[in-house]
Scaffold this motif. Structure first.
Motif, PDB file in Angstrom:
ATOM      1  N   THR A  36       0.882  -1.206  -0.022  1.00  6.90           N
ATOM      2  CA  THR A  36       0.167  -0.059  -0.047  1.00  6.90           C
ATOM      3  C   THR A  36       0.884   1.176  -0.012  1.00  6.90           C
ATOM      4  OG1 THR A  36      -1.927  -1.103   1.215  1.00  6.90           O
ATOM      5  CG2 THR A  36      -1.986   1.240   1.137  1.00  6.90           C
ATOM      6  N   PHE A  37       2.004   1.253   0.672  1.00  2.00           N
ATOM      7  CA  PHE A  37       2.677   2.527   0.881  1.00  2.00           C
ATOM      8  C   PHE A  37       4.059   2.543  -0.256  1.00  2.00           C
ATOM      9  CE2 PHE A  37       0.600   2.183   4.939  1.00  2.00           C
ATOM     10  CZ  PHE A  37       0.044   3.349   4.830  1.00  2.00           C
ATOM     11  N   THR A  38       4.338   1.338  -0.572  1.00  2.00           N
ATOM     12  CA  THR A  38       5.486   1.256  -1.448  1.00  2.00           C
ATOM     13  C   THR A  38       4.972   1.303  -2.942  1.00  2.00           C
ATOM     14  OG1 THR A  38       5.544  -1.177  -1.228  1.00  2.00           O
ATOM     15  CG2 THR A  38       6.952   0.076   0.256  1.00  2.00           C
ATOM     16  N   VAL A  39       3.898   0.848  -2.985  1.00  3.52           N
ATOM     17  CA  VAL A  39       3.221   0.920  -4.532  1.00  3.52           C
ATOM     18  C   VAL A  39       3.427  -0.397  -5.268  1.00  3.52           C
ATOM     19  CG1 VAL A  39       2.865   1.843  -6.581  1.00  3.52           C
ATOM     20  CG2 VAL A  39       3.073   3.276  -4.883  1.00  3.52           C
ATOM     21  N   VAL A  40       4.854  -1.043  -5.029  1.00  4.01           N
ATOM     22  CA  VAL A  40       5.124  -2.315  -5.589  1.00  4.01           C
ATOM     23  C   VAL A  40       6.025  -3.106  -4.592  1.00  4.01           C
ATOM     24  CG1 VAL A  40       7.205  -1.496  -6.881  1.00  4.01           C
ATOM     25  CG2 VAL A  40       6.051  -3.534  -7.592  1.00  4.01           C
ATOM     26  N   GLU A  41       5.775  -4.102  -4.585  1.00  2.86           N
ATOM     27  CA  GLU A  41       6.698  -5.154  -3.564  1.00  2.86           C
ATOM     28  C   GLU A  41       7.514  -6.271  -4.636  1.00  2.86           C
ATOM     29  OE1 GLU A  41       8.635  -5.708  -0.224  1.00  2.86           O
ATOM     30  OE2 GLU A  41       7.043  -4.413  -0.400  1.00  2.86           O
ATOM     31  N   PRO A  42       8.404  -6.161  -4.790  1.00  2.00           N
ATOM     32  CA  PRO A  42       9.108  -7.276  -5.688  1.00  2.00           C
ATOM     33  C   PRO A  42       9.335  -8.505  -4.983  1.00  2.00           C
ATOM     34  CG  PRO A  42      10.976  -5.697  -5.210  1.00  2.00           C
ATOM     35  CD  PRO A  42       9.582  -5.221  -4.437  1.00  2.00           C
ATOM     36  N   TYR A  43       9.310  -9.744  -5.569  1.00  2.00           N
ATOM     37  CA  TYR A  43       9.701 -10.986  -5.184  1.00  2.00           C
ATOM     38  C   TYR A  43      10.452 -11.651  -6.151  1.00  2.00           C
ATOM     39  CZ  TYR A  43       6.071 -10.017  -1.623  1.00  2.00           C
ATOM     40  OH  TYR A  43       5.340  -9.551  -0.700  1.00  2.00           O
ATOM     41  N   GLU A  44      11.774 -12.178  -5.680  1.00  2.00           N
ATOM     42  CA  GLU A  44      12.701 -13.168  -6.432  1.00  2.00           C
ATOM     43  C   GLU A  44      12.421 -14.587  -5.851  1.00  2.00           C
ATOM     44  OE1 GLU A  44      16.336 -11.644  -7.955  1.00  2.00           O
ATOM     45  OE2 GLU A  44      15.617  -9.805  -8.396  1.00  2.00           O
ATOM     46  N   ILE A  45      11.835 -15.275  -6.645  1.00  2.00           N
ATOM     47  CA  ILE A  45      11.707 -16.602  -5.946  1.00  2.00           C
ATOM     48  C   ILE A  45      12.768 -17.717  -6.911  1.00  2.00           C
ATOM     49  CG2 ILE A  45      10.160 -18.472  -5.439  1.00  2.00           C
ATOM     50  CD1 ILE A  45       7.935 -16.087  -5.592  1.00  2.00           C
ATOM     51  N   GLY A  46      13.896 -17.988  -6.817  1.00  2.00           N
ATOM     52  CA  GLY A  46      14.693 -18.505  -7.887  1.00  2.00           C
ATOM     53  C   GLY A  46      14.872 -17.561  -8.918  1.00  2.00           C
ATOM     54  N   ALA A  47      14.669 -18.276 -10.067  1.00  2.53           N
ATOM     55  CA  ALA A  47      14.513 -17.299 -11.418  1.00  2.53           C
ATOM     56  C   ALA A  47      13.430 -16.596 -11.578  1.00  2.53           C
ATOM     57  CB  ALA A  47      15.041 -18.312 -12.397  1.00  2.53           C
ATOM     58  N   GLN A  48      12.321 -16.767 -10.559  1.00  2.00           N
ATOM     59  CA  GLN A  48      11.120 -16.307 -11.001  1.00  2.00           C
ATOM     60  C   GLN A  48      11.141 -14.880 -10.294  1.00  2.00           C
ATOM     61  OE1 GLN A  48       8.111 -17.288 -12.461  1.00  2.00           O
ATOM     62  NE2 GLN A  48       7.722 -15.256 -12.227  1.00  2.00           N
ATOM     63  N   ARG A  49      10.350 -14.099 -10.882  1.00  2.00           N
ATOM     64  CA  ARG A  49      10.113 -12.566 -10.526  1.00  2.00           C
ATOM     65  C   ARG A  49       8.497 -12.412 -10.484  1.00  2.00           C
ATOM     66  NH1 ARG A  49      14.814 -11.013 -13.584  1.00  2.00           N
ATOM     67  NH2 ARG A  49      16.215 -10.429 -12.395  1.00  2.00           N
TER      68      ARG A  49
END
Length: 157
Positions: free
Chosen positions: A62-75
């Motif tokens: 909500t406050f950062t607008v985007v939350e990235p996740y790297e799961i192995g080679a997956q984004r």
């Protein structure tokens, strides 16, 4: 294929559906999550992100607008556009850089990015119903149609 409607009885069912969605998406594409505050959009996102193998916390962006996740080679990019004042703000943050072919983008409050966001593969409209949640899944691409077909088949097992 047209869309499908599902009923999820509670929060654990919403998380479990998110994990099923993770399996059918293969971690690629674009999903719009629509619904009022408290409809379960972040809960579904949590289930999906964990279903792809993420073991840490999944918090609302909500406050950062985007939350990235790297799961192995997956984004996976989890967006919450609720606080966006103007869709042009997305251009300033480099929104197009997130639309990689091998990434999955989840958008809460996508209507706030109208005119800037690309067409989703799938829109999920969530609403409170009988103590649980009603979900309407509307595909917008061949990929989204394949996801709906797989989820409908799962639902009939």
């Amino acid at each position: 294929m047209s869309g499908i409607t599902l009923f999820l009885a509670d929060e654990p069912a919403t998380v479990a559906f998110g994990a099923r969605l993770a399996a059918v998406t293969g971690g690629h594409g674009s999903v719009f999550l629509e619904g009022d505050l408290g409809a379960g959009k972040t809960t579904l996102s949590r289930g999906l992100i964990r279903g792809l193998g993420h073991t840490g916390a999944v918090k609302s962006p909500t406050f950062t607008v985007v939350e990235p996740y790297e799961i192995g080679a997956q984004r996976v990019y989890h967006f919450d556009l609720y606080r966006l004042a103007d869709p042009e703000e997305l251009e300033y943050m480099g929104i197009r850089d997130y639309f990689e072919e091998n990434a999955l983008c989840l958008f809460e409050w996508p209507e706030k990015g109208a005119g800037v966001l690309p067409k989703p593969d799938l829109t999920i409209t969530m609403s409170a119903q009988a103590g649980g949640r009603s979900l309407v899944l509307s595909p917008h691409s061949p990929r989204g149609q394949a996801w709906c077909a797989a989820l409908a088949a799962d639902n009939h097992k």
